[in-house]
Design an enzyme around this catalytic site. Structure first.
Site, PDB file in Angstrom:
ATOM      1  N   HIS B  61       0.834  -1.215   0.000  1.00  0.00           N
ATOM      2  CA  HIS B  61       0.000   0.000   0.000  1.00  0.00           C
ATOM      3  C   HIS B  61       0.863   1.256   0.000  1.00  0.00           C
ATOM      4  O   HIS B  61       1.224   1.778   1.043  1.00  0.00           O
ATOM      5  CB  HIS B  61      -0.908  -0.038   1.246  1.00  0.00           C
ATOM      6  N   ASP B 153      -9.021   2.804  -3.006  1.00  0.00           N
ATOM      7  CA  ASP B 153      -8.462   3.422  -1.797  1.00  0.00           C
ATOM      8  C   ASP B 153      -8.494   4.948  -1.857  1.00  0.00           C
ATOM      9  O   ASP B 153      -8.157   5.557  -2.858  1.00  0.00           O
ATOM     10  CB  ASP B 153      -7.020   2.984  -1.592  1.00  0.00           C
ATOM     11  N   HIS B 180     -10.690   0.262   1.682  1.00  0.00           N
ATOM     12  CA  HIS B 180     -10.438   1.326   2.666  1.00  0.00           C
ATOM     13  C   HIS B 180     -11.759   1.489   3.401  1.00  0.00           C
ATOM     14  O   HIS B 180     -12.724   1.996   2.842  1.00  0.00           O
ATOM     15  CB  HIS B 180     -10.021   2.604   1.935  1.00  0.00           C
ATOM     16  N   ASP B 306       0.973   2.570   3.726  1.00  0.00           N
ATOM     17  CA  ASP B 306       0.078   3.654   3.290  1.00  0.00           C
ATOM     18  C   ASP B 306       0.876   4.949   3.084  1.00  0.00           C
ATOM     19  O   ASP B 306       0.432   6.040   3.427  1.00  0.00           O
ATOM     20  CB  ASP B 306      -1.067   3.879   4.293  1.00  0.00           C
TER      21      ASP B 306
HETATM   22 ZN   LIG Z   1      -6.709   4.240   2.378  1.00  0.00          ZN
END
Ligand SMILES: [Zn+2]
Lengths: 303, 428
Positions: B61, B153, B180, B306
């Site tokens: 991610h 996402d 998400h 992320d």
């Molecule tokens: Zn996210």
């Protein structure tokens, strides 16, 4: 004390010293010539990124009574102009060689963020739903005039606690001065974790007022009443308005405060707002004195 | 030619459970031997006494921002940050500009990666066209073009029926759908976790339930469709419980947690540091504890960063106006080592959560040191203490909540197919 960003972080002693200074300032406001040369040559910028006539005028009068130059900067838009950073704004203000910055913004944290980026003292004149420390100090001063001391007194704060910066600063200052603080409103207007701030939530106006020494009535914003927090104005007025009947549940001679401007017939009935226990006009007078005290302590020679 | 030998490293290989001092040898981009006192004279020797040798990390991610937002990051700078953090494979999210919702964009990203990336870049394609949550993307063609997973996402697929069809369709290409999980209505204008801190700060909160109700919905839909659901950046303790229960019932679900959610709580928002603002937000200490437990017991399969770069000027604004997201590739390892010191994970488990576990979650050929595998690996100085300054970060953006905090453990070398792509010593 380098800045006044909130009541949070102030010691009881610092609060008392500000209130004592404000008492001395009250005397100046009662003179024929309401002006002392204390801050002559100092420049104060009132940066109001959210419009507010009352608080701005109060700061302006306070600055003038101390002989400081007050300059008002008002934002045309809603917040920082597009693509301008807080650092840009800070360096612009510093370049003007000002001595103190008074900041009002619709967003929590902006006075603190500016204070981190400038070398001059910053006073928070209200930031979003965070704090409004000069309002709380003037409320404390008003109650001290009524009771001598807040120690052991019961103060109820009624209204939309979740979205009120006045509520946060008030409950912090009253608790610091030894009062028992109750916050009251429908559960949608009580923020989560409020107990951690040392106060007790009430979901009934009657229960909150029972035996109270003072009531702070918060201004209800129309948009909140029409939003998801409350079914409507009529329901609020019928169940949460401070009237002669509900006020009777508090102690006799209980003080009534309101940060203004009031919505007559919504959160407070005219019969209460205009009657004797109301200290609403004293609050306005005390507001100037408290702001004089703050400006004096932050820019004055005694640092 | 006999290429490269790493000598006397502590080899941590979660795939085999190996944890011992060994030499590792590389030939033709692959691991050719692993053993004690290997014979022969390789061309290059790296003395790795006192260092750990682990499989290259795999990030499921990352936002590499190319195409379209190269002022925040591009594939070259993002892959450099990845290499500096020990990542040899990075899966990049689809919310670029234009959105990676067509095979042409997926191919473009892969071409740019071949031209400019130091590490392996695997694109994640959008689940719905334009991330609008309405019409699914061409998942079969996207898979052929190289998409490893599908995700909207940053946006949430609001319509449960659309999410159901996306999951069903993705099952046909046997690729995970990454969710998400934040209910947009419950989250509302929330900019931080809802709780005592948001009340004290006067900022609008978003309750943990904004995540867990969406996790519950998506787990039910995963069960209904039989598809592989991967839950991104789990932040709430309640979500961990729901995922644990779903796994027990046999739902095909995997989940990731970020280094920042494992490290911080909403307390660090108190000074309005916009580098503490991300979605989902940092939550309570109890949530953080549940995340650590969930990672340890395997409910949360792996760590993912992320990594979400934003320019300094975008973050230097009011807290409410600042964009959500923090960079994370370069500080993931020390964050995990802090979790090790807390007692929640062993050292081998921490390495697994960064390498073998994410590779397994997405079925990627990576995260192992077995002989014959691609020679993607990392050298780690486990005791090296540092306080990252913005100038230490290779990412084009510096929006990290770890800045100027004491960290222990640092990547000193990263190798992709046996080529050194990062060397802390020379700073390249
Ligand atoms: Zn996210």
């Amino acid at each position: 004390m380098r800045h006044l960003l909130g009541i949070e972080g102030l010691s009881r002693e610092e609060i008392l010293r500000l209130l004592d200074t404000a008492e001395a300032m009250l005397e100046i406001s009662q003179r024929e010539v309401k002006r002392v040369p204390t801050l002559r040559g100092k420049t104060i910028v009132n940066l109001f990124l959210e419009p507010s006539t009352r608080t701005r005028v109060s700061f302006e009068i306070a600055a003038k009574r101390l002989s400081a130059d007050a300059i008002n900067l008002q934002a045309s838009g809603s917040s920082l102009s597009k693509k301008e950073t807080l650092a840009d704004m800070a360096s612009n203000l510093e370049a003007m060689n000002v001595d103190l910055l008074v900041v009002r913004d619709r967003t929590a944290g902006v006075p603190k963020m500016l204070a981190d980026r400038v070398r001059i003292p910053v006073v928070n004149a209200g930031d979003g739903a965070h704090e409004h420390p000069t309002q709380a100090l003037l409320d404390a001063l008003t109650l001290r005039q009524s009771f001598g001391s807040l120690e052991g007194r019961v103060v109820a704060i009624v209204g939309d606690i979740a979205h009120s910066r006045v509520a946060r600063s008030d409950l912090l200052v009253f608790s610091a001065l030894g009062a028992e603080v109750r916050v009251a409103g429908p559960p949608t207007m009580i923020p989560p974790g409020i107990e951690a701030l040392g106060v007790k939530p009430y979901f009934s106006l009657e229960d909150a007022l029972a035996g109270a020494d003072a009531v702070v009535v918060l201004r209800i914003q129309q948009e909140r009443l029409e939003g998801a927090l409350f079914p409507g104005e009529r329901e609020y007025a019928q169940n949460w308005s401070l009237t002669r009947r509900t006020l009777a549940l508090a102690k006799p001679e209980a003080a009534v405060l309101h940060p203004g401007p009031i919505n007559r017939g919504v959160e407070i009935a005219s019969e209460v707002a205009d009657a004797e226990p109301s200290r609403i006009l004293d609050q306005v007078t005390n507001g100037v004195a408290v702001r004089m005290a703050v400006l004096y302590q932050l820019t004055g020679s005694e640092q | 030619m006999s290429g490269l030998r790493i000598r006397k490293a502590r080899v941590l290989d979660p795939a085999s459970g190996r944890d011992e001092e060994l030499d590792l040898e590389v030939e033709g981009g692959r691991i050719s031997a692993l053993g004690r006192d290997l014979p022969g004279r390789p061309e290059h020797v790296v003395e790795a006494d006192g260092l750990w040798l682990a499989p290259g990390f795999v990030d499921l991610h990352s936002h590499l921002r190319e195409p379209g937002q190269e002022y925040k990051e591009d594939i070259a700078s993002g892959s450099l940050a990845a290499a500096a953090g020990g990542f040899t494979t990075v899966c990049c999210m689809a919310n670029t500009d234009p959105v990676n919702d067509s095979p042409a964009i997926t191919e473009y990203i892969r071409r740019r990666a071949r031209e400019s990336a130091r590490v392996r870049v695997r694109p994640i394609a959008a689940a719905t066209q334009g991330l609008r949550g309405e019409i699914m993307t061409e998942m079969i063609s996207l898979t052929k073009a190289g998409a490893v997973a599908f995700s909207d996402d940053g946006e949430v697929i609001r319509d449960a029926a659309v999410m159901r069809r996306v999951l069903e369709y993705a099952r046909g290409v046997d690729r995970p759908v990454i969710a998400h999980c934040e209910d947009p209505d419950l989250r509302g204008a929330g900019v931080m976790h809802e709780g005592g801190c948001s009340t004290a700060c006067g900022l609008t909160g978003s309750p943990a339930e904004a995540e867990s109700v969406m996790v519950a919905r998506d787990l039910e839909l995963a069960r209904l469709s039989g598809a592989h659901l991967h839950i991104a950046h789990v932040s709430a303790g309640r979500s961990v419980e729901l995922i644990r229960e779903a796994k027990e019932r046999g739902v095909r679900v995997t989940a990731e947690v970020t280094p920042h959610h494992l490290t911080f709580t909403d307390e660090i928002v108190r000074n309005y540091d916009t580098n503490a603002k991300m979605a989902p937000p940092l939550r309570s200490a109890r949530d953080r504890e549940a995340l650590r437990e969930g990672l340890a017991d395997g409910t949360l399969d792996c760590v993912a960063t992320d990594h979400a770069p934003h320019a300094a000027y975008e973050k230097d604004v009011e807290f409410t106006a600042a964009p959500f997201g923090v960079v994370g590739l370069e500080t993931a390892l020390p964050a995990l080592l802090a979790v090790v010191r807390s007692g929640a994970l062993s050292e081998l488990e921490a390495v697994a959560k960064l390498s073998h576990a994410p590779a397994r979650a997405f079925g990627l050929r990576a995260g192992t040191l077995e002989v014959g595998a691609l020679a993607d690996f990392v050298l780690i100085a486990p005791e090296l203490a540092w306080k990252p300054e913005p100038s230490d970060l290779r990412s084009r953006s510096k929006n990290s909540p770890f800045l100027r905090r004491e960290l222990v453990g640092r990547v000193v070398g990263t190798f992709v197919a046996g080529e050194r792509v990062f060397d802390l010593g020379t700073g390249s």
